[in-house]
Design a protein around this motif. Structure first.
Motif, short mmCIF file in Angstrom:
data_model
loop_
_atom_site.label_atom_id
_atom_site.label_comp_id
_atom_site.label_asym_id
_atom_site.label_seq_id
_atom_site.Cartn_x
_atom_site.Cartn_y
_atom_site.Cartn_z
N LEU A 24 0.84 -1.20 0.00
CA LEU A 24 0.00 0.00 0.00
C LEU A 24 0.87 1.25 0.00
CD1 LEU A 24 -2.71 -1.04 2.62
CD2 LEU A 24 -2.60 -1.51 0.16
N SER A 25 0.64 2.11 -0.98
CA SER A 25 1.42 3.34 -1.11
C SER A 25 0.49 4.54 -1.01
CB SER A 25 2.12 3.35 -2.48
OG SER A 25 2.65 4.62 -2.75
N PHE A 31 -6.31 6.79 -1.63
CA PHE A 31 -5.96 7.31 -0.31
C PHE A 31 -6.22 8.82 -0.19
CE2 PHE A 31 -3.13 3.49 0.16
CZ PHE A 31 -3.81 2.95 1.25
N ALA A 32 -6.23 9.55 -1.30
CA ALA A 32 -6.45 11.00 -1.26
C ALA A 32 -7.84 11.35 -0.76
CB ALA A 32 -6.22 11.60 -2.64
N PRO A 36 -9.57 12.17 3.72
CA PRO A 36 -8.61 13.27 3.84
C PRO A 36 -8.14 13.43 5.28
CG PRO A 36 -10.48 13.92 2.48
CD PRO A 36 -10.82 12.58 3.09
N GLY A 37 -6.83 13.43 5.45
CA GLY A 37 -6.26 13.56 6.79
C GLY A 37 -6.17 12.26 7.56
N PHE A 38 -6.82 11.21 7.10
CA PHE A 38 -6.79 9.90 7.76
C PHE A 38 -6.91 8.81 6.67
CE2 PHE A 38 -8.85 6.31 10.05
CZ PHE A 38 -7.86 6.08 10.99
N PRO A 39 -5.85 8.63 5.88
CA PRO A 39 -5.94 7.70 4.75
C PRO A 39 -6.01 6.24 5.19
CG PRO A 39 -3.71 8.55 4.96
CD PRO A 39 -4.54 9.26 5.99
N GLY A 84 1.73 2.36 3.48
CA GLY A 84 3.00 1.90 4.03
C GLY A 84 2.97 0.45 4.47
N GLU A 85 1.79 -0.12 4.59
CA GLU A 85 1.68 -1.52 4.99
C GLU A 85 1.75 -2.44 3.78
OE1 GLU A 85 -0.84 -1.89 8.99
OE2 GLU A 85 -2.09 -1.37 7.26
N GLN A 86 2.11 -3.67 4.03
CA GLN A 86 2.03 -4.71 3.01
C GLN A 86 0.97 -5.71 3.45
OE1 GLN A 86 5.40 -6.71 0.79
NE2 GLN A 86 4.84 -8.36 2.18
#
Length: 163
Positions: A24-25, A31-32, A36-39, A84-86
């Motif tokens: 996850l990127s 994610f936008a 917003p502010g908490f993706p 950031g997680e996989q």
């Protein structure tokens, strides 16, 4: 298939089980707006990755002779998934028959459970194609072909431990 929600297979045992991962990127569009502010990754996209892993497992079990479509799913979420997680998708073939197959699966981030689901897949013949679909193999085309090659390579390469 328009979107692929798995990056690669890490294990594939024909007619038994498959494991795939998705990194996850924050650069991914969803994610936008979510949120917003908490993706967080939208829950349906998490489940789609698990369904794609299980669908390939069911499709491969019959040599990809049948199109495999998601027919029914029941799922439970333990927590959200963050940039950031996989995610690791594990699908186990529970039942396979002439009309489809059933898969039990989990989604984890590291050792932490994100979600679990039971998924029922149906086989769709050429006479059952949606209007306008002329390709008899409409499910296993496009980007998914790359993942299938990866799955085949993983299936024929025994897992080994370095050292």
């Amino acid at each position: 298939m328009r979107w692929t929600w798995i990056d690669r297979f890490t294990a594939f045992e024909s007619r038994k089980a498959a494991t795939a991962v998705k990194c996850l990127s924050l650069a991914e569009d969803h994610f936008a707006d979510h949120f917003p502010g908490f993706p967080v990754m939208p829950a349906p996209l998490i489940l789609e990755g698990l369904a794609q892993t299980g669908g390939i497992l069911v499709g491969e079990a019959n040599g990809f002779k049948e199109n495999v479509v998601l027919a029914k799913m029941s799922a439970k979420f333990a927590r959200e998934a963050y940039p950031g997680e996989q995610l690791t998708y594990t699908a186990t073939l529970v039942d396979l028959g002439a009309t489809g197959g059933r898969v039990s699966g989990t989604v984890k981030s590291g050792d932490v459970l994100v979600a679990e689901a039971d998924i029922l897949f149906a086989h769709v013949g050429p006479d059952q194609l949606p209007p306008g679909v002329t390709d008899s193999k409409f499910v296993f085309t496009g980007e998914l072909q790359t993942l299938l090659k990866t799955a085949e390579a993983v299936a024929v390469t025994p897992a080994t431990t370095a050292g």
